[in-house]
Design a protein around this motif. Structure first.
Motif, mmCIF file in Angstrom:
data_model
loop_
_atom_site.group_PDB
_atom_site.id
_atom_site.type_symbol
_atom_site.label_atom_id
_atom_site.label_comp_id
_atom_site.label_asym_id
_atom_site.label_seq_id
_atom_site.Cartn_x
_atom_site.Cartn_y
_atom_site.Cartn_z
ATOM 1 N N UNK A 98 3.123 2.994 -0.297
ATOM 2 C CA UNK A 98 2.791 3.713 -1.536
ATOM 3 C C UNK A 98 3.254 2.958 -2.771
ATOM 4 N N UNK A 99 4.042 1.888 -2.584
ATOM 5 C CA UNK A 99 4.451 1.049 -3.716
ATOM 6 C C UNK A 99 3.252 0.405 -4.393
ATOM 7 N N UNK A 100 2.095 0.370 -3.703
ATOM 8 C CA UNK A 100 0.872 -0.124 -4.348
ATOM 9 C C UNK A 100 0.564 0.672 -5.616
ATOM 10 N N UNK A 101 0.947 1.959 -5.620
ATOM 11 C CA UNK A 101 0.783 2.767 -6.820
ATOM 12 C C UNK A 101 2.098 2.948 -7.552
ATOM 13 N N UNK A 102 3.183 3.070 -6.797
ATOM 14 C CA UNK A 102 4.479 3.353 -7.402
ATOM 15 C C UNK A 102 5.047 2.218 -8.222
ATOM 16 N N UNK A 264 1.705 -1.643 6.704
ATOM 17 C CA UNK A 264 0.320 -1.203 6.861
ATOM 18 C C UNK A 264 0.054 0.096 6.116
ATOM 19 N N UNK A 265 -1.135 0.167 5.545
ATOM 20 C CA UNK A 265 -1.514 1.307 4.710
ATOM 21 C C UNK A 265 -2.311 2.320 5.523
ATOM 22 N N UNK A 266 -1.931 3.591 5.394
ATOM 23 C CA UNK A 266 -2.705 4.700 5.970
ATOM 24 C C UNK A 266 -2.940 5.725 4.874
ATOM 25 N N UNK A 267 -4.174 6.200 4.764
ATOM 26 C CA UNK A 267 -4.483 7.226 3.759
ATOM 27 C C UNK A 267 -5.672 6.834 2.926
ATOM 28 N N UNK A 268 -5.650 7.244 1.665
ATOM 29 C CA UNK A 268 -6.729 6.926 0.739
ATOM 30 C C UNK A 268 -6.295 5.766 -0.151
ATOM 31 N N UNK A 269 -7.010 4.664 -0.029
ATOM 32 C CA UNK A 269 -6.777 3.520 -0.913
ATOM 33 C C UNK A 269 -7.793 3.596 -2.045
ATOM 34 N N UNK A 270 -7.293 3.710 -3.247
ATOM 35 C CA UNK A 270 -8.122 3.886 -4.448
ATOM 36 C C UNK A 270 -8.047 2.607 -5.272
ATOM 37 N N UNK A 271 -9.201 2.021 -5.518
ATOM 38 C CA UNK A 271 -9.269 0.835 -6.373
ATOM 39 C C UNK A 271 -9.941 1.205 -7.688
ATOM 40 N N UNK A 284 -6.162 -1.183 -11.301
ATOM 41 C CA UNK A 284 -5.017 -0.552 -10.649
ATOM 42 C C UNK A 284 -5.386 -0.135 -9.240
ATOM 43 N N UNK A 285 -4.374 -0.017 -8.402
ATOM 44 C CA UNK A 285 -4.517 0.608 -7.097
ATOM 45 C C UNK A 285 -3.770 1.931 -7.118
ATOM 46 N N UNK A 286 -4.359 2.953 -6.510
ATOM 47 C CA UNK A 286 -3.663 4.201 -6.260
ATOM 48 C C UNK A 286 -3.586 4.419 -4.759
ATOM 49 N N UNK A 287 -2.646 5.261 -4.348
ATOM 50 C CA UNK A 287 -2.385 5.449 -2.926
ATOM 51 C C UNK A 287 -2.825 6.826 -2.442
#
Length: 421
Positions: A98-102, A264-271, A284-287
């Protein structure tokens, strides 16, 4: 199966609304939910989204089969890690992922390392160094708080003075708390924005249909950035190859990069993308699911949301079915949003055509049988139509029939499409 949705906004309302249509789902719970989310199929549970231990206890006692986390803050705080340690199936990223958004710094470093197209940037934790960089680069330039700021920690500065003021507000005045202790300052990309979300589990990526969000508060894309004032899908003038390119060059490479980095990412990856002359680049990326994007994407989804999530978790890239109709959502917000605003303003919700329209509740609560405001973004009216224009007409026909005292909405959602036609 029983599903728990964590959150209480319009996005969570849309998720609950879609889950309630699944033949596989017997119970939907929303925590903390809201008066607007609750109905005969969805029950709100008064546990705040940041009370992880209470939520886990509830999930175990109710024998919840799947938990979906809506907002970003619990994800960044590690709620998925806690749930997974208790053997509870959760659809969302770990704290590390989640640091991709955090952390915008983490996201930019990942994009730089794996050559995912984005704006050039520098990171600063010192006010004077940040200001010197702005003076060196000139305007326009973008100033971003590194941490979470509810979608408001970004200033697209058209002038040098505006950028310097943004640095002061974020770093000196702590407008966004500790989120602004570090800043990402980047080049200002030109083009049109496009949001592309995907269901992701490790290397499995199932893209959704694209959507365009309107982030500025006022017409003609003026005013401060908000969490989003409206959205629409499809985006016909930006879908000619850009979506496939973004999937190929951005979504899949980032999912693979996270696996390589052992997060590894699980969930909704928002670009959040800018479609520039040289192709899509990441803003931005959101998680998690976007808001208000979710409220126009899920009404277009023909497939069962549970089927899609289960396929994702089983590393099966299923073919999601989508309606041909367009969908438009327009937000009603409290006057003053995204700055300070009054709460407790009475709101009358007019009747709609339930076959093609849905009210998604965000900042409303019920008091003595009446609705009153309790947030910045209050309601979103979502409408389906054969075309963007038809969906817009349907939405604005309802909104313009009454006076919304204490609220405002943009009257030009979808203008990038309508102006071309």
């Amino acid at each position: 199966m029983k599903v728990l949705v964590i959150g209480n906004g319009g996005r969570e309302h849309a998720i609950c609304w879609k889950l309630a249509q699944s033949k596989k789902v017997t119970h939907v719970f929303a925590a903390p939910g809201s008066d607007g989310i609750s109905n005969e199929k969805v029950k709100s549970v008064s546990i705040p989204a940041d009370h992880h231990a209470e939520l886990m206890t509830f999930a175990k006692e109710e024998k919840i089969d799947l938990t979906i986390v809506g907002p970003e803050a619990p994800l960044v705080d590690g709620i998925v890690d806690s749930f997974n340690c208790e053997g509870l199936t959760t659809f969302g990223p770990s704290k590390a992922a989640a640091a991709l958004e955090g952390s915008k710094t983490f996201a930019k470093e990942m994009m730089k390392k794996y050559q995912i197209p984005t704006a050039s940037y520098e990171v600063f934790d010192n006010v004077e160094a940040a200001k010197a960089y702005v003076k060196q680069q000139g305007a326009p330039i973008v100033v971003k708080a590194d941490g979470l700021a509810a979608g408001k920690g970004v200033v697209v500065a058209e002038t040098e003075a505006e950028a310097l003021n943004a640095i002061d507000q974020m770093m000196e005045e702590k407008a966004f708390g500790e989120a602004g202790s570090s800043l990402v300052i980047e080049e200002c990309l030109r083009g049109e924005e496009l949001s592309l979300m995907a269901f992701v589990h490790e290397n499995t990526v199932i893209p959704m249909v694209p959507v365009q969000d309107h982030k500025r508060a006022y017409e003609r894309d003026q005013g401060p950035n908000t969490g989003g004032m409206g959205a629409y899908s499809p985006v016909p003038h930006l879908e000619n190859g850009w979506v496939e390119q973004a999937e190929r060059e951005i979504l899949r490479p980032m999912a693979e990069a996270m696996v390589k980095e052992k997060v590894p990412f699980t969930g909704i990856l928002y670009a959040g993308l800018m479609i520039t002359e040289s192709g899509p680049k990441v803003i931005e990326f959101n998680a998690r699911f976007g808001d208000p994007e979710t409220q126009v994407v899920l009404p277009r989804m023909k497939s069962d949301l549970i089927d899609v999530i289960e396929s994702t978790l089983n590393n099966v890239e299923m073919n999601v079915e989508w309606k041909q109709e367009a969908c438009v959502g327009v937000v009603l917000a409290s006057e003053g949003y995204p700055a300070s605003y009054e709460k407790g303003v009475a709101v009358h919700i007019p009747k709609i055509n339930d076959d093609i329209q849905t009210w998604f509740h965000a900042g409303l609560q019920e008091q003595e049988g009446h609705w009153v405001t309790n947030g910045g973004r209050v309601l979103l009216l979502s409408s389906l139509g054969k075309t963007i224009e038809e969906a817009l007409s349907s939405t604005y026909h309802v909104l313009e029939k009454q006076q919304w005292d204490g609220l405002f909405y943009r009257r030009d959602i979808g203008h990038h499409v309508t102006s071309r036609r």
